[in-house]
Write a protein that holds these residues in place. Structure first.
Motif, PDB file in Angstrom:
ATOM      1  N   LYS A   1       0.852  -1.187   0.000  1.00 35.54           N
ATOM      2  CA  LYS A   1       0.000   0.000   0.000  1.00 35.54           C
ATOM      3  C   LYS A   1       0.885   1.233   0.000  1.00 35.54           C
ATOM      4  O   LYS A   1       1.994   1.211   0.536  1.00 35.54           O
ATOM      5  CB  LYS A   1      -0.873   0.025   1.263  1.00 35.54           C
ATOM      6  CG  LYS A   1      -1.847  -1.139   1.349  1.00 35.54           C
ATOM      7  CD  LYS A   1      -3.167  -0.753   0.708  1.00 35.54           C
ATOM      8  CE  LYS A   1      -4.155  -1.907   0.729  1.00 35.54           C
ATOM      9  NZ  LYS A   1      -3.702  -3.087  -0.020  1.00 35.54           N
ATOM     10  N   ALA A   2       0.373   2.310  -0.564  1.00 32.93           N
ATOM     11  CA  ALA A   2       1.155   3.536  -0.626  1.00 32.93           C
ATOM     12  C   ALA A   2       1.549   3.995   0.771  1.00 32.93           C
ATOM     13  O   ALA A   2       2.666   4.468   1.008  1.00 32.93           O
ATOM     14  CB  ALA A   2       0.355   4.623  -1.334  1.00 32.93           C
ATOM     15  N   GLN A   3       0.643   3.825   1.717  1.00 33.36           N
ATOM     16  CA  GLN A   3       0.865   4.266   3.091  1.00 33.36           C
ATOM     17  C   GLN A   3       2.136   3.646   3.683  1.00 33.36           C
ATOM     18  O   GLN A   3       2.855   4.279   4.452  1.00 33.36           O
ATOM     19  CB  GLN A   3      -0.363   3.885   3.924  1.00 33.36           C
ATOM     20  CG  GLN A   3      -0.357   4.359   5.354  1.00 33.36           C
ATOM     21  CD  GLN A   3      -0.422   5.877   5.446  1.00 33.36           C
ATOM     22  OE1 GLN A   3      -1.061   6.512   4.634  1.00 33.36           O
ATOM     23  NE2 GLN A   3       0.267   6.449   6.425  1.00 33.36           N
ATOM     24  N   GLN A   4       2.415   2.384   3.269  1.00 33.35           N
ATOM     25  CA  GLN A   4       3.569   1.682   3.838  1.00 33.35           C
ATOM     26  C   GLN A   4       4.883   2.372   3.486  1.00 33.35           C
ATOM     27  O   GLN A   4       5.886   2.205   4.181  1.00 33.35           O
ATOM     28  CB  GLN A   4       3.595   0.239   3.346  1.00 33.35           C
ATOM     29  CG  GLN A   4       2.437  -0.576   3.894  1.00 33.35           C
ATOM     30  CD  GLN A   4       2.302  -1.914   3.207  1.00 33.35           C
ATOM     31  OE1 GLN A   4       2.908  -2.155   2.166  1.00 33.35           O
ATOM     32  NE2 GLN A   4       1.497  -2.791   3.788  1.00 33.35           N
ATOM     33  N   GLY A   5       4.885   3.126   2.397  1.00 33.97           N
ATOM     34  CA  GLY A   5       6.098   3.840   2.036  1.00 33.97           C
ATOM     35  C   GLY A   5       6.329   5.037   2.939  1.00 33.97           C
ATOM     36  O   GLY A   5       7.458   5.477   3.121  1.00 33.97           O
ATOM     37  N   LEU A   6       5.243   5.563   3.502  1.00 34.12           N
ATOM     38  CA  LEU A   6       5.358   6.718   4.391  1.00 34.12           C
ATOM     39  C   LEU A   6       5.628   6.252   5.814  1.00 34.12           C
ATOM     40  O   LEU A   6       6.685   6.468   6.357  1.00 34.12           O
ATOM     41  CB  LEU A   6       4.072   7.548   4.322  1.00 34.12           C
ATOM     42  CG  LEU A   6       3.603   7.902   2.904  1.00 34.12           C
ATOM     43  CD1 LEU A   6       2.279   8.644   2.953  1.00 34.12           C
ATOM     44  CD2 LEU A   6       4.654   8.734   2.183  1.00 34.12           C
ATOM     45  N   TYR A   7       4.626   5.606   6.392  1.00 40.94           N
ATOM     46  CA  TYR A   7       4.818   5.053   7.739  1.00 40.94           C
ATOM     47  C   TYR A   7       3.723   4.049   8.018  1.00 40.94           C
ATOM     48  O   TYR A   7       2.709   4.004   7.321  1.00 40.94           O
ATOM     49  CB  TYR A   7       4.780   6.166   8.796  1.00 40.94           C
ATOM     50  CG  TYR A   7       3.430   6.820   8.937  1.00 40.94           C
ATOM     51  CD1 TYR A   7       2.502   6.346   9.873  1.00 40.94           C
ATOM     52  CD2 TYR A   7       3.068   7.899   8.134  1.00 40.94           C
ATOM     53  CE1 TYR A   7       1.245   6.940   9.997  1.00 40.94           C
ATOM     54  CE2 TYR A   7       1.823   8.487   8.252  1.00 40.94           C
ATOM     55  CZ  TYR A   7       0.917   7.996   9.185  1.00 40.94           C
ATOM     56  OH  TYR A   7      -0.322   8.569   9.308  1.00 40.94           O
ATOM     57  N   GLU A   8       3.933   3.238   9.049  1.00 41.86           N
ATOM     58  CA  GLU A   8       2.884   2.321   9.476  1.00 41.86           C
ATOM     59  C   GLU A   8       2.675   2.467  10.974  1.00 41.86           C
ATOM     60  O   GLU A   8       3.620   2.754  11.713  1.00 41.86           O
ATOM     61  CB  GLU A   8       3.281   0.884   9.153  1.00 41.86           C
ATOM     62  CG  GLU A   8       2.967   0.494   7.735  1.00 41.86           C
ATOM     63  CD  GLU A   8       3.378  -0.928   7.457  1.00 41.86           C
ATOM     64  OE1 GLU A   8       2.489  -1.777   7.323  1.00 41.86           O
ATOM     65  OE2 GLU A   8       4.589  -1.179   7.395  1.00 41.86           O
ATOM     66  N   TYR A   9       1.466   2.270  11.375  1.00 43.97           N
ATOM     67  CA  TYR A   9       1.139   2.325  12.793  1.00 43.97           C
ATOM     68  C   TYR A   9       1.032   0.880  13.269  1.00 43.97           C
ATOM     69  O   TYR A   9       0.134   0.149  12.860  1.00 43.97           O
ATOM     70  CB  TYR A   9      -0.169   3.101  12.973  1.00 43.97           C
ATOM     71  CG  TYR A   9      -0.785   3.016  14.355  1.00 43.97           C
ATOM     72  CD1 TYR A   9       0.033   2.968  15.489  1.00 43.97           C
ATOM     73  CD2 TYR A   9      -2.163   3.000  14.525  1.00 43.97           C
ATOM     74  CE1 TYR A   9      -0.525   2.892  16.746  1.00 43.97           C
ATOM     75  CE2 TYR A   9      -2.727   2.922  15.782  1.00 43.97           C
ATOM     76  CZ  TYR A   9      -1.905   2.865  16.894  1.00 43.97           C
ATOM     77  OH  TYR A   9      -2.456   2.777  18.135  1.00 43.97           O
TER      78      TYR A   9
END
Lengths: 391, 284
Positions: B67-75
């Motif tokens: 997912k694109a989010q995984q490139g930014l950060y993950e919670y």
């Protein structure tokens, strides 16, 4: 001058956006490129064209627009260094050949002819004859010095001057109406992916588990979901034999691509037009038929129907009972086609015949009419359009 | 920053058009999208840009589930849940459970890094769209901690694609684009030179001939590519195959030695064997 180029590109079918155009100007302002046309060409291509299938179109527009302007740059690329030519050919020739040259009016004259020929080719180019020696256009092919053809433009890098890079139009093959191969077909078929979760729940649904656990005041509450996979079901009907023999290769490629791509794929063969029986094995086509009625009943209406055939036959084979070339059919092919289409509303016909021939073949027009115009050429682009119609 | 120019490295041959495109992207700080046949060195390009310009390299390999989010950060909610059940003190600060992704890492680098986003076409169709703002502005917002992460230096972003999915126009508009063509024989010679400088001339000539002949065979499912040629040459060197074994009339009559490095598909090998059989018959 660049504004005009921008509009020419758009007219030429390359949808360049304003931001992309501004990017190009920004790059030019930063002086990344020197003042050579070649570098400008590379820059413009990197900024404005985002699909290798459009490179050829870009080359054509570029060439048309910069034909006159290029003289402003004072480029002498059209000149061919004679010394270079001489070196090249001396290496290729035997003593016998040299004797032959003398009989033909000597080296100088031959060089003159060759230079003219090269200039001519640069001017024309749409014939794509950058290979000296192909198709008997070269004096060297004709006199037998070089039967295999030597690629002159590539022999030394100093010769690859500006104009030629785009005039070579090396990306001609990539225009997307021609390219074939299983990989391309698979990519096109992928448009039909519909991911769905069905079957046994055997995957941990993490977000739902966390949420449920939180709701459950911190006591673990595990949630499971079924695995996600491509749920599209495809029914493939392939025309076999007769006039289809010319298209065996592309059909094989389509078939193997479809087999790799769809989990639920059922296929049957028919000949020319679909009648009451179809078969799964071409070796036993007469002994081992499946009644079409059984197919209609067995596979549910959510199957997508893809028919592959050239639809080139006598009109009788479609519209008259008994019209089939191989057997006596009680009911006309058209009737069976209508039954098929009634059961499977999502249906397309893929035709390997070139589109420009469709108009002149009565049976293709009739079949397209039966298909309610959902007939597409069996090229990558046609396949993409077809997949869109099915999706 | 403008005097940064990528001109290929001692182990990577860059053609002129490739250099122009890369330099434009580096100067403007915009992503560059690289396409081309498998095995033409798309992924390696990012490594070599990093080496050539002496920049750190960060890699983000995209898979179908990325997912694109995984490139930014993950919670990392699971870790927090566990900690809360164990009564760990860390649980009170949500920042302890924010795991940085490759883009965040790239944004934090002290000198301009190279970020490779590899095989972007493998991901979901929406993936590129979800990164539009991040690639454009080079910043993003972390909802959990209410902070905005802004890139210290716009990273040099290299994106590769194998063309399995079409990328959205809005995304393409923000990138430079380059298509790596299959190298012609001369460029190929340069490439091989860079990898095996001590290769005997005759062996290279014969090998290239055999290789291009093989690529010309109609109907191959997978044409051998540059990386396969390099592997094959390595094997030829290791086995010390003499150039004569590759050369001359019998090229079309026998399988090239160690063909397993070039033909990766049993149908292709069968096809080739059939052709050889036909050639042998005709030759008699």
């Amino acid at each position: 001058m660049l504004i005009q180029f921008f509009f020419m590109l758009r007219e030429g079918g390359i949808k360049v956006s304003i931001t992309e155009f501004l990017t190009l100007l920004e790059v030019l302002e930063k002086r990344i490129a020197g003042y050579s046309v070649e570098e400008f060409y590379y820059l413009a291509r990197a900024c404005l064209v985002k699909n290798e299938a459009l490179f050829d179109r870009f080359d054509r527009v570029f060439s048309a627009h910069f034909k006159g302007i290029q003289e402003l740059f004072g480029d002498d690329a059209a000149e061919i260094p004679e010394e270079w030519l001489r070196r090249n050919f001396e290496r290729l020739m035997s003593d016998e050949d040299k004797a032959l040259i003398e009989s033909l009016g000597g080296w100088e004259k031959l060089m003159e002819t060759l230079r003219k020929r090269l200039e001519e080719q640069e001017g024309r180019h749409e014939g794509g004859s950058k290979w000296i020696g192909t198709g008997g256009t070269s004096p060297f092919g004709a006199y037998g010095y070089n039967p295999e053809g030597i690629r002159i433009g590539q022999e030394g890098s100093r010769h690859r001057r500006a104009v030629k890079v785009w005039d070579k139009r090396e990306f001609r093959n990539l225009d997307d109406s021609v390219e074939l191969g299983t990989r391309n077909l698979k990519v096109a078929l992928r448009r039909l992916r519909r991911f769905a979760r069905e079957g046994a729940a055997d995957e941990l649904d993490l977000p739902d588990t966390i949420e449920s656990t939180a709701r459950n005041a911190g006591l673990l509450d595990i949630k499971m979901v079924p695995e996600r996979h491509n749920a599209v079901k495809v029914l493939l009907f392939l025309d076999a034999g007769g006039s289809m023999d010319d298209h065996v290769r592309v059909c094989e490629e389509l078939f193997s691509a479809a087999r790799g791509e769809f989990k639920h794929l059922e296929y049957f063969y028919f000949h020319n037009c679909v009648y009451e029986g179809v078969w799964k094995d071409n070796q036993r086509r007469h002994s081992d038929r499946t009644p079409l009625m059984d197919v209609l009943h067995k596979y549910s209406a959510d199957y997508k129907l893809i028919l592959v055939g050239d639809a080139t036959m006598s009109p009788y084979e479609i519209h008259y009972p008994g019209g089939s070339v191989e057997h006596w059919n009680e009911e006309a092919g058209a009737t069976w086609m209508k039954r098929l289409l009634l059961t499977y509303p999502k249906a397309i016909w893929l035709n390997p015949e070139p589109v420009n021939r469709w108009e002149y073949t009565a049976s293709i027009k009739m079949m397209a009419e039966l298909m309610e115009e959902r007939m597409y050429p069996l090229t990558v682009r046609g396949l993409e359009e077809g997949m869109r119609a099915l999706g | 920053m403008t005097d940064l120019r990528f001109t290929g490295t001692d182990r990577y041959v860059a053609t002129e058009d490739l250099m122009t495109a890369v330099n434009a992207a580096v100067t403007l700080g915009r992503p560059i999208l690289i396409k081309g046949e498998p095995g033409t060195g798309k992924t390696q390009l990012a490594e070599e840009i990093a080496r050539g310009l002496e920049r750190p390299l960060l890699q983000w390999h995209v898979k179908s589930t990325t997912k694109a989010q995984q490139g930014l950060y993950e919670y990392d909610a699971v870790a927090r849940l566990r900690d809360s059940q164990l009564g760990d003190e860390r649980v009170h600060d949500i920042a302890n459970y924010i795991v940085k992704g490759p883009m965040w890492e790239a944004f934090e680098q002290e000198i301009q890094p190279v970020l490779l986003i590899d095989e972007i076409d493998k991901a979901d169709i929406e993936f590129p769209n979800d990164l539009l703002r991040e690639l454009d502005r080079m910043e993003f917002y972390v909802y959990e901690t209410h902070q905005t992460v802004v890139a210290k230096h716009r990273p040099i972003i290299v994106i590769t694609s194998n063309n399995e999915k079409e990328l959205p126009d809005a995304f393409l508009r923000r990138c430079f684009f380059h298509y790596i063509r299959f190298p012609d024989a001369d460029t190929m010679r340069d490439i091989v030179d860079v990898h095996y400088p001590n290769l005997k001339k005759e062996l290279l000539n014969e090998a290239l001939h055999a290789f291009y002949d093989l690529r010309e065979v109609p109907g191959l499912k997978k044409k051998p590519s540059t990386s396969e040629l390099l592997d094959w040459l390595k094997l030829l060197l290791a086995e010390d195959v003499p150039p004569e074994a590759l050369s001359g009339d019998d090229r079309r009559k026998t399988l090239p030695p160690l063909h397993g490095a070039l033909l990766k598909n049993e149908q292709d090998v069968h096809l080739f064997e059939r052709l050889i059989f036909l050639n042998q018959r005709d030759g008699r």
